[in-house]
Write a protein that holds these residues in place. Structure first.
Motif, PDB file in Angstrom:
ATOM      1  N   TYR A   1      28.524  60.694 -46.894  1.00  0.00           N
ATOM      2  CA  TYR A   1      29.553  61.519 -47.538  1.00  0.00           C
ATOM      3  C   TYR A   1      29.133  62.042 -48.911  1.00  0.00           C
ATOM      4  O   TYR A   1      29.894  62.778 -49.554  1.00  0.00           O
ATOM      5  N   GLY A   2      27.962  61.647 -49.392  1.00  0.00           N
ATOM      6  CA  GLY A   2      27.419  62.247 -50.610  1.00  0.00           C
ATOM      7  C   GLY A   2      28.016  61.777 -51.916  1.00  0.00           C
ATOM      8  O   GLY A   2      27.963  62.500 -52.915  1.00  0.00           O
ATOM      9  N   PHE A   3      28.597  60.577 -51.973  1.00  0.00           N
ATOM     10  CA  PHE A   3      29.120  60.101 -53.249  1.00  0.00           C
ATOM     11  C   PHE A   3      28.107  59.189 -53.956  1.00  0.00           C
ATOM     12  O   PHE A   3      27.273  58.554 -53.321  1.00  0.00           O
ATOM     13  N   VAL A   4      28.202  59.167 -55.282  1.00  0.00           N
ATOM     14  CA  VAL A   4      27.328  58.343 -56.109  1.00  0.00           C
ATOM     15  C   VAL A   4      27.873  56.917 -56.152  1.00  0.00           C
ATOM     16  O   VAL A   4      29.088  56.710 -56.244  1.00  0.00           O
ATOM     17  N   ILE A   5      26.983  55.938 -56.090  1.00  0.00           N
ATOM     18  CA  ILE A   5      27.375  54.546 -56.315  1.00  0.00           C
ATOM     19  C   ILE A   5      26.930  54.161 -57.723  1.00  0.00           C
ATOM     20  O   ILE A   5      25.731  54.158 -58.026  1.00  0.00           O
ATOM     21  N   LEU A   6      27.896  53.872 -58.582  1.00  0.00           N
ATOM     22  CA  LEU A   6      27.596  53.377 -59.926  1.00  0.00           C
ATOM     23  C   LEU A   6      27.678  51.857 -59.871  1.00  0.00           C
ATOM     24  O   LEU A   6      28.763  51.281 -59.809  1.00  0.00           O
ATOM     25  N   GLU A   7      26.515  51.219 -59.871  1.00  0.00           N
ATOM     26  CA  GLU A   7      26.429  49.763 -59.684  1.00  0.00           C
ATOM     27  C   GLU A   7      26.293  49.073 -61.032  1.00  0.00           C
ATOM     28  O   GLU A   7      25.286  49.220 -61.726  1.00  0.00           O
ATOM     29  N   ASP A   8      27.310  48.333 -61.394  1.00  0.00           N
ATOM     30  CA  ASP A   8      27.355  47.580 -62.649  1.00  0.00           C
ATOM     31  C   ASP A   8      26.843  46.171 -62.377  1.00  0.00           C
ATOM     32  O   ASP A   8      27.443  45.400 -61.637  1.00  0.00           O
ATOM     33  N   ASP A   9      25.708  45.838 -62.986  1.00  0.00           N
ATOM     34  CA  ASP A   9      25.032  44.560 -62.753  1.00  0.00           C
ATOM     35  C   ASP A   9      25.725  43.432 -63.515  1.00  0.00           C
ATOM     36  O   ASP A   9      25.126  42.745 -64.333  1.00  0.00           O
ATOM     37  N   HIS A  10      27.013  43.261 -63.253  1.00  0.00           N
ATOM     38  CA  HIS A  10      27.815  42.316 -64.028  1.00  0.00           C
ATOM     39  C   HIS A  10      27.514  40.870 -63.623  1.00  0.00           C
ATOM     40  O   HIS A  10      27.652  40.496 -62.464  1.00  0.00           O
ATOM     41  N   ASP A  11      27.095  40.058 -64.597  1.00  0.00           N
ATOM     42  CA  ASP A  11      26.862  38.615 -64.389  1.00  0.00           C
ATOM     43  C   ASP A  11      25.776  38.303 -63.372  1.00  0.00           C
ATOM     44  O   ASP A  11      25.795  37.230 -62.747  1.00  0.00           O
ATOM     45  N   TYR A  12      24.804  39.187 -63.194  1.00  0.00           N
ATOM     46  CA  TYR A  12      23.770  38.923 -62.198  1.00  0.00           C
ATOM     47  C   TYR A  12      22.899  37.733 -62.579  1.00  0.00           C
ATOM     48  O   TYR A  12      22.418  37.000 -61.710  1.00  0.00           O
ATOM     49  N   ASP A  13      22.678  37.525 -63.861  1.00  0.00           N
ATOM     50  CA  ASP A  13      21.696  36.526 -64.303  1.00  0.00           C
ATOM     51  C   ASP A  13      22.112  35.090 -64.055  1.00  0.00           C
ATOM     52  O   ASP A  13      21.273  34.190 -64.122  1.00  0.00           O
ATOM     53  N   PHE A  14      23.387  34.850 -63.802  1.00  0.00           N
ATOM     54  CA  PHE A  14      23.834  33.464 -63.647  1.00  0.00           C
ATOM     55  C   PHE A  14      24.417  33.231 -62.253  1.00  0.00           C
ATOM     56  O   PHE A  14      25.472  33.762 -61.903  1.00  0.00           O
ATOM     57  N   HIS A  15      23.698  32.444 -61.465  1.00  0.00           N
ATOM     58  CA  HIS A  15      24.144  32.061 -60.123  1.00  0.00           C
ATOM     59  C   HIS A  15      23.814  30.585 -59.944  1.00  0.00           C
ATOM     60  O   HIS A  15      22.729  30.127 -60.279  1.00  0.00           O
ATOM     61  N   PHE A  16      24.754  29.816 -59.417  1.00  0.00           N
ATOM     62  CA  PHE A  16      24.640  28.360 -59.441  1.00  0.00           C
ATOM     63  C   PHE A  16      24.416  27.708 -58.080  1.00  0.00           C
ATOM     64  O   PHE A  16      23.799  26.655 -57.985  1.00  0.00           O
ATOM     65  N   ASP A  17      24.926  28.304 -57.023  1.00  0.00           N
ATOM     66  CA  ASP A  17      24.935  27.623 -55.732  1.00  0.00           C
ATOM     67  C   ASP A  17      23.840  28.082 -54.784  1.00  0.00           C
ATOM     68  O   ASP A  17      23.482  27.374 -53.865  1.00  0.00           O
ATOM     69  N   SER A  18      23.313  29.296 -54.975  1.00  0.00           N
ATOM     70  CA  SER A  18      22.283  29.805 -54.079  1.00  0.00           C
ATOM     71  C   SER A  18      21.607  30.987 -54.739  1.00  0.00           C
ATOM     72  O   SER A  18      21.992  31.407 -55.836  1.00  0.00           O
ATOM     73  N   SER A  19      20.610  31.532 -54.091  1.00  0.00           N
ATOM     74  CA  SER A  19      19.951  32.716 -54.616  1.00  0.00           C
ATOM     75  C   SER A  19      20.916  33.900 -54.561  1.00  0.00           C
ATOM     76  O   SER A  19      21.705  34.022 -53.613  1.00  0.00           O
TER      77      SER A  19
END
Length: 495
Positions: free
Chosen positions: A298-316
């Motif tokens: 459909y030709g829309f832009v995805i604006l991906e905000d990398d919010h809190d990516y650096d901290f993950h506790f239970d898995s990759s």
């Protein structure tokens, strides 16, 4: 009366030697203007002609002529054996709009009209208390500031880095972008070069710049329900129309997005897929691929905000949508503000090269290039692995704090709310009983020196939610803050 020595006449009176206006008139007119504006207040003693001639490096006769001109217009008076003073008599200033100038105060309001925006009225409260809940900020006390300080000091001392003190690299420091590219490729599974990266002053600046380049008035932007209120304000300020779609335990609804695409033109989809803001849920891998396919269809832009990516506790962590974007439909925005400290304002935008080139033109208008020296220091910390080592240590600290925080939520608030333990990030989403007034809880907490900002509260007829950050609090502070919150809830629920 002020001493003439205290008044910076040399900077106050600027003489243009090449001007057609005689020097004595330049001096006279400048001093009269200073009297009108209140810079030289009534009763102020002026320097003697010899002293002022030395200060301004002009002939004494020039000062005598200037004083005579000012005196002839009634702005000064000479008292025998005392000196020359700004007159204290009531003076009539022709322009009635100079009332503020007569008093020496700056105008409280403009004399012209301008656009005002209700969209930007939501304040960001600054805490004056010892304890504060945030929406998920890090603890700056554990940031590697000593390493950054040494790196920055070293960068400043090196003469070959003087080039960074001038204008250069609109997209940001080239070395930092090179190291950042390697870091993002290694940690996010991206496949980009430095030409695909532009530095910013944080995620909000990235969203603002991208929105200004991508959005026209009337464009439709799709966001999750609920969504990040700052991003929503930016989209609306750009003239876009916001449409929200449901978010469940697997993230934003693909079917809802598809139905919208079938009935209207969508310009942009805004996502915080790693930990949705504010509910912290992770967008499933299946939905990520589905949304990428929809964006191409459909030709829309995805604006991906990398919010809190650096901290993950239970898995990759799941890799960003940008890592699987082969069609150039994703604009990826991230920062080190959560990884290190919000005040460092180090962010970035990743996108195809043609978009970055155009974005750099827009960035040049509002921020010529950023802090190249700080970016050089940040690049060296990335090169030496210091930031990576810090994140590894910080992850253990925040993991322990999350577990402690969630244990207390279960122990103290099981009768009042429901929550799920987040797999990562620095905040917990809580859904409360509808009969509990969260705004009153916030005000009650303040009585006990705990700041619970209104921006963390999401209360409607159907929902009573609160996003509670734990990252900025150590173990003892978590105990105190949760104790105050529990007592405040009990007080409010019993009234």
């Amino acid at each position: 009366m002020s001493s003439p020595v205290e008044i910076p006449f040399k900077s106050l009176i600027q003489i243009e030697r090449q001007s057609d206006t005689p020097v004595y008139l330049q001096i006279a007119r400048t001093m009269i203007g200073a009297i009108q504006r209140g810079v030289l207040a009534p009763g102020v003693k002026l320097p003697g002609t010899r002293m002022l001639s030395e200060i301004l490096d002009v002939h004494r006769k020039t000062i005598v002529a200037a004083y005579n001109e000012i005196d002839a217009q009634g702005w000064i008076e000479t008292l025998p054996n005392k000196g020359t003073f700004v007159t204290s008599r009531s003076l009539i200033i022709p322009n009635e709009n100079l009332t503020a100038s007569r008093t020496g105060n700056y105008a409280r309001q403009t004399g012209f009209s301008f656009r005002k925006s209700m969209l930007l009225d939501r304040p960001v409260a600054v805490s004056k208390t010892d304890l504060e809940f945030t929406d998920g900020l890090p603890d700056v006390r554990i940031a590697p500031l000593d390493k950054l300080s040494k790196a920055y000091s070293s960068v400043l001392r090196r003469k070959n880095n003087n080039k960074y003190l001038g204008y250069s690299y609109v997209e940001g420091n080239a070395f930092f972008r090179q190291e950042l590219t390697a870091y993002l490729n290694n940690t996010r599974g991206l496949h980009v070069g430095k030409e695909n990266v532009m530095t910013t002053r944080g995620i909000q600046m990235g969203i603002y710049l991208a929105s200004n380049l991508l959005l026209d008035a009337g464009d439709t932007v799709v966001v999750g329900n609920l969504s990040y209120y700052v991003a929503n304000m930016i989209f609306q300020q750009a003239g876009a129309h916001i449409v929200s779609v449901p978010v469940d335990e697997f993230g934003i609804s693909v079917e809802a997005v598809r139905k919208l695409c079938e009935t209207r033109k969508i310009r942009m989809l805004y996502l915080t897929p790693h930990h949705h803001y504010p509910t912290t849920v992770t967008l499933s891998a299946e939905r990520r691929i589905a949304l990428l396919n929809l964006s191409v269809e459909y030709g829309f832009v995805i604006l991906e905000d990398d919010h809190d990516y650096d901290f993950h506790f239970d898995s990759s962590p799941f890799l960003p949508l940008a890592s699987a974007d082969a069609s150039g439909m994703v604009v990826y925005i991230g920062s080190f503000c959560k990884a290190l400290a919000p005040g460092l304002r180090s962010g970035y935008i990743v996108a195809p090269e043609n978009f970055i080139s155009e974005l750099a033109k827009l960035r040049r208008v509002v921020d010529r290039q950023g802090d190249l020296m700080m970016e050089q220091a940040m690049g060296e910390l990335l090169h030496e692995g210091e930031i990576q080592r810090h994140l590894k240590k910080a992850q253990k600290v925040y993991h322990q704090r999350r577990d402690q925080f969630c244990d207390l939520l279960q122990k103290e608030f099981s009768d009042y709310l429901n929550f799920g333990t987040p797999p990562g990030g620095l905040a917990v989403w809580t859904e409360w009983r509808n009969d509990i007034n969260l705004l009153r809880v916030s005000k009650e907490c303040l009585r006990y020196d705990l700041h619970l900002p209104q921006t963390l509260l999401f209360q409607t007829e159907r929902l009573s939610g609160m996003r509670l950050g734990f990252g900025n609090l150590n173990e003892e502070e978590i105990e105190r803050a949760m104790g105050i919150l529990a007592e405040s809830v009990r007080v409010i629920s019993s009234t």
